[in-house]
Design a protein around this motif. Structure first.
Motif, short mmCIF file in Angstrom:
data_model
loop_
_atom_site.label_atom_id
_atom_site.label_comp_id
_atom_site.label_asym_id
_atom_site.label_seq_id
_atom_site.Cartn_x
_atom_site.Cartn_y
_atom_site.Cartn_z
N PRO A 160 41.89 44.66 42.77
CA PRO A 160 40.73 45.46 43.18
C PRO A 160 39.96 44.86 44.36
O PRO A 160 39.51 45.59 45.25
CB PRO A 160 39.84 45.50 41.93
CG PRO A 160 40.75 45.22 40.80
CD PRO A 160 41.83 44.33 41.34
N ALA A 169 36.13 49.79 44.03
CA ALA A 169 37.12 48.76 43.72
C ALA A 169 36.43 47.46 43.29
O ALA A 169 36.85 46.82 42.32
CB ALA A 169 38.03 48.51 44.93
N ALA A 198 35.15 47.83 39.80
CA ALA A 198 36.25 47.69 38.84
C ALA A 198 36.62 46.23 38.63
O ALA A 198 36.95 45.82 37.51
CB ALA A 198 37.47 48.48 39.32
N ALA A 199 36.55 45.45 39.69
CA ALA A 199 36.90 44.03 39.57
C ALA A 199 35.92 43.27 38.70
O ALA A 199 36.31 42.35 37.98
CB ALA A 199 36.95 43.39 40.96
#
Length: 187
Positions: free
Chosen positions: A10, A51, A54-55
């Protein structure tokens, strides 16, 4: 020990999307007279921040410290939108609000890594400082793009944007390096 498994992809995607976003916001407008890459640039940065979210996200419930952090970020967001929305028209208003909500969520996910303990303390600080630097940079970029007072930014404003943006992504690179180094050490 810290949880960093699955973070690399991500974050690497975030770097890719931010590169494309920079192409639309900083490169193409300087090469093509009259070109406005604001909407696609914001779109790619939105993907970068999704992203990053999400990480750094983990569904573990919300602790009280996380609630305070969310409240502070929402108040910052509300103040910023109050300042900038009168100068934004049409669909771009909706896009800007959505963008701000995504960046606020990313910042919340990043800052609360300090409370969760599933990254190393050092990595959590890199993540939190990097995310807040991105918030500052993007708030200034938004003012330059949309607020008439900042339409022709002085050199110090351009320097301030780069002074917050570049170190932020550098901190994420350091976090990736730390993750890789930790994995190699454990093998």
């Amino acid at each position: 020990a810290g949880r960093t498994k699955g973070v690399s992809l991500p974050v690497k995607l975030a770097f890719f999307f931010s590169l494309i976003g920079d192409l639309f916001l900083a490169v193409l407008p300087n090469l093509i007279p009259g070109f406005s890459g604001s909407l696609p640039g914001m779109g790619f940065f939105l993907l970068a921040y999704v992203a990053l979210s999400a990480a750094f996200w983990k569904n573990v419930g919300i602790a009280s410290g996380e609630k305070r952090t969310a409240l502070i970020l929402l108040l910052l967001l509300a103040g910023y939108l109050t300042l900038i929305l009168p100068w934004v028209e049409g669909f771009m208003q909706t896009a800007l609000v959505a963008f701000c909500l995504v960046i606020a969520f990313m910042a919340w996910m990043a800052v609360t890594t300090l409370l969760r303990g599933w990254f190393t303390r050092r990595a959590s600080w890199l993540i939190a400082i990097g995310a807040m630097s991105i918030v500052i940079s993007d708030m200034i970029v938004g003012l330059v793009l949309f607020h008439p007072v900042f339409a022709d930014p002085s050199p110090w404003i351009k320097i301030l944007i780069r002074f917050t943006y570049t170190p932020a992504w550098t901190l994420f690179l350091l976090m990736l390096h730390e993750e890789k180094h930790k994995k190699e050490k454990n093998v």
